[in-house]
Design a protein around this motif. Structure first.
Motif, short mmCIF file in Angstrom:
data_model
loop_
_atom_site.label_atom_id
_atom_site.label_comp_id
_atom_site.label_asym_id
_atom_site.label_seq_id
_atom_site.Cartn_x
_atom_site.Cartn_y
_atom_site.Cartn_z
N ARG A 120 0.83 -1.21 0.00
CA ARG A 120 0.00 0.00 0.00
C ARG A 120 0.87 1.26 0.00
O ARG A 120 0.53 2.25 -0.65
CB ARG A 120 -0.94 0.01 1.21
CG ARG A 120 -1.95 -1.12 1.23
CD ARG A 120 -2.72 -1.28 -0.09
NE ARG A 120 -3.38 -0.06 -0.47
CZ ARG A 120 -3.40 0.41 -1.72
NH1 ARG A 120 -2.76 -0.23 -2.70
NH2 ARG A 120 -4.04 1.53 -1.99
N SER A 121 1.98 1.26 0.72
CA SER A 121 2.89 2.41 0.71
C SER A 121 3.46 2.62 -0.68
O SER A 121 3.59 3.76 -1.15
CB SER A 121 4.02 2.21 1.72
OG SER A 121 3.52 2.12 3.04
N PHE A 146 3.91 6.90 3.39
CA PHE A 146 3.62 6.17 4.62
C PHE A 146 2.38 6.75 5.29
O PHE A 146 1.58 6.02 5.87
CB PHE A 146 4.81 6.26 5.59
CG PHE A 146 6.01 5.46 5.18
CD1 PHE A 146 5.92 4.47 4.21
CD2 PHE A 146 7.25 5.68 5.77
CE1 PHE A 146 7.03 3.72 3.83
CE2 PHE A 146 8.37 4.94 5.41
CZ PHE A 146 8.26 3.97 4.44
N THR A 147 2.25 8.07 5.24
CA THR A 147 1.11 8.73 5.88
C THR A 147 -0.21 8.28 5.24
O THR A 147 -1.18 7.98 5.94
CB THR A 147 1.24 10.25 5.77
OG1 THR A 147 2.45 10.66 6.43
CG2 THR A 147 0.06 10.96 6.44
N ALA A 148 -0.25 8.23 3.89
CA ALA A 148 -1.47 7.80 3.21
C ALA A 148 -1.79 6.34 3.52
O ALA A 148 -2.95 5.97 3.73
CB ALA A 148 -1.33 8.00 1.71
N PRO A 164 1.44 7.07 11.18
CA PRO A 164 2.53 6.98 10.20
C PRO A 164 3.77 6.28 10.77
O PRO A 164 4.44 5.53 10.06
CB PRO A 164 2.82 8.44 9.85
CG PRO A 164 1.51 9.14 10.08
CD PRO A 164 0.89 8.45 11.27
N GLY A 165 4.05 6.50 12.04
CA GLY A 165 5.21 5.85 12.65
C GLY A 165 5.07 4.34 12.70
O GLY A 165 6.07 3.61 12.60
N GLN A 166 3.84 3.85 12.83
CA GLN A 166 3.63 2.40 12.84
C GLN A 166 3.91 1.80 11.47
O GLN A 166 4.45 0.70 11.36
CB GLN A 166 2.19 2.09 13.28
CG GLN A 166 1.90 2.41 14.73
CD GLN A 166 0.45 2.20 15.08
OE1 GLN A 166 -0.43 2.95 14.66
NE2 GLN A 166 0.18 1.17 15.87
N VAL A 167 3.53 2.52 10.42
CA VAL A 167 3.82 2.05 9.07
C VAL A 167 5.32 2.07 8.82
O VAL A 167 5.90 1.11 8.28
CB VAL A 167 3.08 2.90 8.01
CG1 VAL A 167 3.48 2.48 6.60
CG2 VAL A 167 1.58 2.78 8.20
N ALA A 168 5.98 3.15 9.21
CA ALA A 168 7.43 3.25 9.02
C ALA A 168 8.15 2.12 9.77
O ALA A 168 9.10 1.52 9.27
CB ALA A 168 7.93 4.61 9.50
N ALA A 169 7.65 1.81 10.98
CA ALA A 169 8.26 0.73 11.75
C ALA A 169 8.06 -0.62 11.06
O ALA A 169 8.96 -1.48 11.07
CB ALA A 169 7.65 0.69 13.16
N LEU A 212 10.27 3.57 -4.48
CA LEU A 212 10.86 2.25 -4.34
C LEU A 212 12.31 2.25 -4.84
O LEU A 212 12.63 2.89 -5.84
CB LEU A 212 10.06 1.23 -5.15
CG LEU A 212 8.69 0.83 -4.60
CD1 LEU A 212 7.92 0.04 -5.66
CD2 LEU A 212 8.82 0.02 -3.33
N THR A 213 13.16 1.51 -4.13
CA THR A 213 14.49 1.26 -4.64
C THR A 213 14.41 0.17 -5.71
O THR A 213 13.33 -0.41 -5.95
CB THR A 213 15.41 0.77 -3.51
OG1 THR A 213 14.88 -0.46 -3.00
CG2 THR A 213 15.50 1.81 -2.39
N ALA A 214 15.52 -0.12 -6.35
CA ALA A 214 15.54 -1.20 -7.34
C ALA A 214 15.15 -2.52 -6.69
O ALA A 214 14.42 -3.34 -7.27
CB ALA A 214 16.93 -1.31 -7.98
N GLU A 215 15.62 -2.74 -5.44
CA GLU A 215 15.26 -3.97 -4.72
C GLU A 215 13.77 -3.97 -4.37
O GLU A 215 13.11 -5.02 -4.42
CB GLU A 215 16.10 -4.10 -3.45
CG GLU A 215 17.57 -4.36 -3.68
CD GLU A 215 18.35 -3.08 -3.99
OE1 GLU A 215 19.56 -3.17 -4.26
OE2 GLU A 215 17.74 -1.97 -3.96
N GLY A 216 13.25 -2.79 -4.02
CA GLY A 216 11.83 -2.69 -3.73
C GLY A 216 10.97 -3.00 -4.94
O GLY A 216 9.95 -3.69 -4.85
#
Length: 296
Positions: free
Chosen positions: A12-13, A19-21, A30-35, A58-62
């Motif tokens: 979803r992120s 992260f907020t959305a 938002p902190g829970q999503v970041a964690a 996203l990074t290349a790995e993401g």
């Protein structure tokens, strides 16, 4: 071990770019999503997102891991649906994208009735004249006009015989008359809107394509229909969008001997694995409703 909830927040992120959305959608902070994302990154030993104070990508790995995350979540969802059986009440969330005019004036009451028949189902309706990206946008299925030639999607026909028609209000015709040939449209104000990101100002009528113009334009096709009802000009619209207005006498079909271009309607989803019981039953319900609206 990778947590399923963390995978869901990751997808979803990535789709929402924030992260907020994603937190707002999941009713989290938002902190829970970041964690959750940090926890997933530690488990995979890669960095999934490149973060700045203003952007998230996203990074290349993401990018590489995202299809895997989607596949895992879809497999778990499908397994859960299979355990419930065909006669089990529909549950969960069904997210549907649709064009603005069709969604407000045709689909809305039908979807409300469908939800009443399945009270344990949560229905989310997203209205936009922009084409939804089913792999990134938060939707399960989309209702779309057009041929759906993209082989990456599964298209289930809802109204394959639908066409565009020229319409104007009786008040407009009384004031300005009506064209007797497609070429006479150049003397009339035509109502314009965006179609697939471009101004829809080339109208196909029979074997002819006519360039039209007018002083009114909107990025919302429902606004164009309303302008037509108010007598502001001539519109070229899907029969499904204007059939109720025509039957009620608010609009009149013009140049019936010059049929508009085909505009088949379909329900579209990314792949057959995503045709859940809720999607299947919604398709059956909508098909029966649209069959009564298609022009004879």
């Amino acid at each position: 071990m990778v947590r399923i909830d963390d995978l869901g927040l990751f997808t979803r992120s990535a789709a929402l770019g924030s992260f907020t959305a994603a937190a707002l959608e999941a009713d989290l902070l938002p902190g829970q999503v970041a964690a959750a994302i940090k926890r997933l990154e530690r488990e995979l030993d890669v960095r999934l997102f490149a973060r700045t104070t203003r952007s998230l990508r996203l990074t290349a790995e993401g990018e590489q891991y995202l299809p895997t995350a989607h596949s895992v979540l879809e497999a778990l969802k499908q397994g859960k649906e299979n355990l419930r059986g065909e006669n089990t009440p529909l549950r969960g969330v069904l997210q549907v994208a649709a064009p603005s005019d069709l969604g407000r004036n045709v689909l809305l009451p039908w979807l409300s009735e469908f939800r009443r028949q399945h009270p344990q189902l949560t229905l989310r309706l997203v209205l936009s004249d922009q084409i939804a990206d089913l792999f990134r946008d938060p939707v399960d299925v989309a209702i779309r006009y057009g041929s759906n030639a993209d082989a990456n999607y599964v298209a289930l026909p809802l109204a394959p015989g639908n066409r565009r028609v020229l319409v104007a209000s009786p008040q407009y015709i009384e004031r300005h008359g009506q064209p007797s040939t497609p070429q006479e449209l150049s003397a009339h104000p035509c109502l314009l809107y965006l179609q697939n990101g471009r101004v829809f100002d080339k109208w196909s009528l029979g074997e002819q394509t006519i360039q039209v113009s007018g002083p009114l334009f909107s990025d919302d096709a429902d606004v164009v229909r309303r302008w037509a009802v108010e007598g502001e000009g001539i519109a070229c619209k899907s029969w499904l969008d204007v059939s109720a207005d025509v039957k009620a006498g608010r609009l009149v079909v013009l140049l019936p001997d010059h049929p508009g271009s085909a505009s088949p309607l379909s329900m579209v989803c990314p792949h057959r694995k995503q045709i859940s019981p809720a999607v299947s039953q919604l398709y059956t319900w909508l098909s029966s409703q649209f069959s009564a609206l298609e022009r004879v």
